[in-house]
Design a protein around this motif. Structure first.
Motif, PDB file in Angstrom:
ATOM      1  N   MET A 202     -17.039 -16.878 -48.721  1.00  0.00           N
ATOM      2  CA  MET A 202     -16.462 -16.572 -50.036  1.00  0.00           C
ATOM      3  C   MET A 202     -15.434 -17.633 -50.421  1.00  0.00           C
ATOM      4  N   PRO A 203     -15.889 -18.827 -50.715  1.00  0.00           N
ATOM      5  CA  PRO A 203     -14.930 -19.904 -50.998  1.00  0.00           C
ATOM      6  C   PRO A 203     -14.201 -19.749 -52.326  1.00  0.00           C
ATOM      7  N   ASP A 204     -14.769 -18.992 -53.276  1.00  0.00           N
ATOM      8  CA  ASP A 204     -14.164 -18.888 -54.602  1.00  0.00           C
ATOM      9  C   ASP A 204     -13.240 -17.691 -54.773  1.00  0.00           C
ATOM     10  N   VAL A 205     -13.067 -16.894 -53.741  1.00  0.00           N
ATOM     11  CA  VAL A 205     -12.194 -15.723 -53.836  1.00  0.00           C
ATOM     12  C   VAL A 205     -10.746 -16.200 -53.924  1.00  0.00           C
ATOM     13  N   PRO A 206      -9.984 -15.664 -54.897  1.00  0.00           N
ATOM     14  CA  PRO A 206      -8.576 -16.084 -54.995  1.00  0.00           C
ATOM     15  C   PRO A 206      -7.779 -15.582 -53.786  1.00  0.00           C
ATOM     16  N   ARG A 207      -6.948 -16.442 -53.247  1.00  0.00           N
ATOM     17  CA  ARG A 207      -6.119 -16.108 -52.089  1.00  0.00           C
ATOM     18  C   ARG A 207      -4.668 -16.432 -52.432  1.00  0.00           C
ATOM     19  N   PRO A 208      -3.725 -15.646 -51.875  1.00  0.00           N
ATOM     20  CA  PRO A 208      -2.316 -15.948 -52.150  1.00  0.00           C
ATOM     21  C   PRO A 208      -1.919 -17.332 -51.641  1.00  0.00           C
ATOM     22  N   PHE A 209      -2.505 -17.755 -50.532  1.00  0.00           N
ATOM     23  CA  PHE A 209      -2.283 -19.100 -50.010  1.00  0.00           C
ATOM     24  C   PHE A 209      -3.476 -19.481 -49.152  1.00  0.00           C
ATOM     25  N   LYS A 210      -3.702 -20.784 -49.033  1.00  0.00           N
ATOM     26  CA  LYS A 210      -4.793 -21.283 -48.199  1.00  0.00           C
ATOM     27  C   LYS A 210      -4.199 -22.027 -47.020  1.00  0.00           C
ATOM     28  N   VAL A 211      -4.681 -21.664 -45.852  1.00  0.00           N
ATOM     29  CA  VAL A 211      -4.251 -22.328 -44.632  1.00  0.00           C
ATOM     30  C   VAL A 211      -5.142 -23.551 -44.430  1.00  0.00           C
ATOM     31  N   PRO A 212      -4.575 -24.670 -44.077  1.00  0.00           N
ATOM     32  CA  PRO A 212      -5.427 -25.818 -43.764  1.00  0.00           C
ATOM     33  C   PRO A 212      -6.411 -25.445 -42.646  1.00  0.00           C
ATOM     34  N   ILE A 213      -7.644 -25.894 -42.744  1.00  0.00           N
ATOM     35  CA  ILE A 213      -8.708 -25.470 -41.846  1.00  0.00           C
ATOM     36  C   ILE A 213      -8.417 -25.830 -40.392  1.00  0.00           C
ATOM     37  N   CYS A 214      -7.596 -26.838 -40.162  1.00  0.00           N
ATOM     38  CA  CYS A 214      -7.277 -27.214 -38.781  1.00  0.00           C
ATOM     39  C   CYS A 214      -6.429 -26.155 -38.079  1.00  0.00           C
ATOM     40  N   VAL A 215      -5.648 -25.398 -38.826  1.00  0.00           N
ATOM     41  CA  VAL A 215      -4.774 -24.385 -38.220  1.00  0.00           C
ATOM     42  C   VAL A 215      -5.580 -23.275 -37.540  1.00  0.00           C
ATOM     43  N   PRO A 216      -6.557 -22.623 -38.212  1.00  0.00           N
ATOM     44  CA  PRO A 216      -7.316 -21.601 -37.488  1.00  0.00           C
ATOM     45  C   PRO A 216      -8.185 -22.175 -36.368  1.00  0.00           C
ATOM     46  N   ILE A 217      -8.638 -23.413 -36.509  1.00  0.00           N
ATOM     47  CA  ILE A 217      -9.443 -24.023 -35.441  1.00  0.00           C
ATOM     48  C   ILE A 217      -8.590 -24.224 -34.192  1.00  0.00           C
ATOM     49  N   ILE A 218      -7.393 -24.757 -34.366  1.00  0.00           N
ATOM     50  CA  ILE A 218      -6.481 -24.931 -33.229  1.00  0.00           C
ATOM     51  C   ILE A 218      -6.103 -23.572 -32.646  1.00  0.00           C
ATOM     52  N   ALA A 219      -5.858 -22.599 -33.514  1.00  0.00           N
ATOM     53  CA  ALA A 219      -5.500 -21.255 -33.048  1.00  0.00           C
ATOM     54  C   ALA A 219      -6.639 -20.623 -32.259  1.00  0.00           C
ATOM     55  N   ILE A 220      -7.884 -20.849 -32.664  1.00  0.00           N
ATOM     56  CA  ILE A 220      -9.039 -20.312 -31.934  1.00  0.00           C
ATOM     57  C   ILE A 220      -9.114 -20.933 -30.538  1.00  0.00           C
ATOM     58  N   VAL A 221      -8.880 -22.232 -30.451  1.00  0.00           N
ATOM     59  CA  VAL A 221      -8.911 -22.905 -29.148  1.00  0.00           C
ATOM     60  C   VAL A 221      -7.850 -22.306 -28.227  1.00  0.00           C
ATOM     61  N   PHE A 222      -6.632 -22.141 -28.716  1.00  0.00           N
ATOM     62  CA  PHE A 222      -5.571 -21.541 -27.901  1.00  0.00           C
ATOM     63  C   PHE A 222      -5.875 -20.078 -27.571  1.00  0.00           C
ATOM     64  N   ALA A 223      -6.429 -19.340 -28.520  1.00  0.00           N
ATOM     65  CA  ALA A 223      -6.752 -17.933 -28.271  1.00  0.00           C
ATOM     66  C   ALA A 223      -7.812 -17.806 -27.180  1.00  0.00           C
ATOM     67  N   ILE A 224      -8.804 -18.675 -27.193  1.00  0.00           N
ATOM     68  CA  ILE A 224      -9.822 -18.658 -26.140  1.00  0.00           C
ATOM     69  C   ILE A 224      -9.177 -18.958 -24.792  1.00  0.00           C
ATOM     70  N   TYR A 225      -8.323 -19.959 -24.767  1.00  0.00           N
ATOM     71  CA  TYR A 225      -7.638 -20.324 -23.529  1.00  0.00           C
ATOM     72  C   TYR A 225      -6.792 -19.161 -23.010  1.00  0.00           C
ATOM     73  N   LEU A 226      -6.034 -18.529 -23.897  1.00  0.00           N
ATOM     74  CA  LEU A 226      -5.154 -17.430 -23.477  1.00  0.00           C
ATOM     75  C   LEU A 226      -5.919 -16.146 -23.165  1.00  0.00           C
ATOM     76  N   ALA A 227      -7.093 -15.975 -23.755  1.00  0.00           N
ATOM     77  CA  ALA A 227      -7.889 -14.781 -23.462  1.00  0.00           C
ATOM     78  C   ALA A 227      -8.681 -14.935 -22.173  1.00  0.00           C
ATOM     79  N   VAL A 228      -9.120 -16.141 -21.866  1.00  0.00           N
ATOM     80  CA  VAL A 228      -9.929 -16.373 -20.669  1.00  0.00           C
ATOM     81  C   VAL A 228      -9.045 -16.544 -19.430  1.00  0.00           C
ATOM     82  N   GLY A 229      -7.845 -17.042 -19.590  1.00  0.00           N
ATOM     83  CA  GLY A 229      -6.942 -17.294 -18.467  1.00  0.00           C
ATOM     84  C   GLY A 229      -6.756 -16.125 -17.518  1.00  0.00           C
ATOM     85  N   PRO A 230      -6.423 -14.934 -18.013  1.00  0.00           N
ATOM     86  CA  PRO A 230      -6.245 -13.802 -17.106  1.00  0.00           C
ATOM     87  C   PRO A 230      -7.523 -13.412 -16.357  1.00  0.00           C
ATOM     88  N   PHE A 231      -8.681 -13.633 -16.970  1.00  0.00           N
ATOM     89  CA  PHE A 231      -9.940 -13.331 -16.276  1.00  0.00           C
ATOM     90  C   PHE A 231     -10.143 -14.271 -15.093  1.00  0.00           C
TER      91      PHE A 231
END
Length: 119
Positions: free
Chosen positions: A31-60
């Motif tokens: 949904m690229p045309d949906v109005p949003r209060p703010f847009k996060v640069p696409i690199c931010v969620p990508i970096i966050a996903i990488v860290f989330a995977i690392y932090l979720a897999v670490g305890p396992f």
């Protein structure tokens, strides 16, 4: 080094945060045309996903038995939700019963004697 805390259950929350970051990218794509209060640069969620995977897999990796038990407990809530909480009538009956039990045990009895204040 694998990230872990003393209890080893730090990754459970990051698994769900990672899904939120994935949702940001998915919604930006679907949904690229949906109005949003703010847009996060696409690199931010990508970096966050990488860290989330690392932090979720670490305890396992550091404590697989304990982490596996907690993942089973976490995902066992799904059938409980859809079998009980999602049915509104059943949920209201259960909450009413819980309210009665809690009210019975958590309220203080009212005093039958009256106190007179003398000035």
């Amino acid at each position: 080094a694998v990230v872990s805390t003393q209890s080893g259950h730090y990754g459970r929350g990051w698994m769900f945060w990672g899904l939120c970051f994935v949702a940001v990218i998915y919604l930006r794509w679907k949904m690229p045309d949906v109005p949003r209060p703010f847009k996060v640069p696409i690199c931010v969620p990508i970096i966050a996903i990488v860290f989330a995977i690392y932090l979720a897999v670490g305890p396992f990796v550091s404590n697989p038995v304990s982490s596996s038990i907690w993942i089973v407990v976490t995902f066992s809530s799904i059938p409980i939700f859809y079998g009980y909480v999602d049915k509104e009538e059943t949920c209201h009956k259960g909450m009413d019963k819980l309210h009665e039990i809690l009210a019975r045990y958590l309220t203080t009895p009212t005093s039958t004697t009256t106190t007179t204040v003398v000035e």
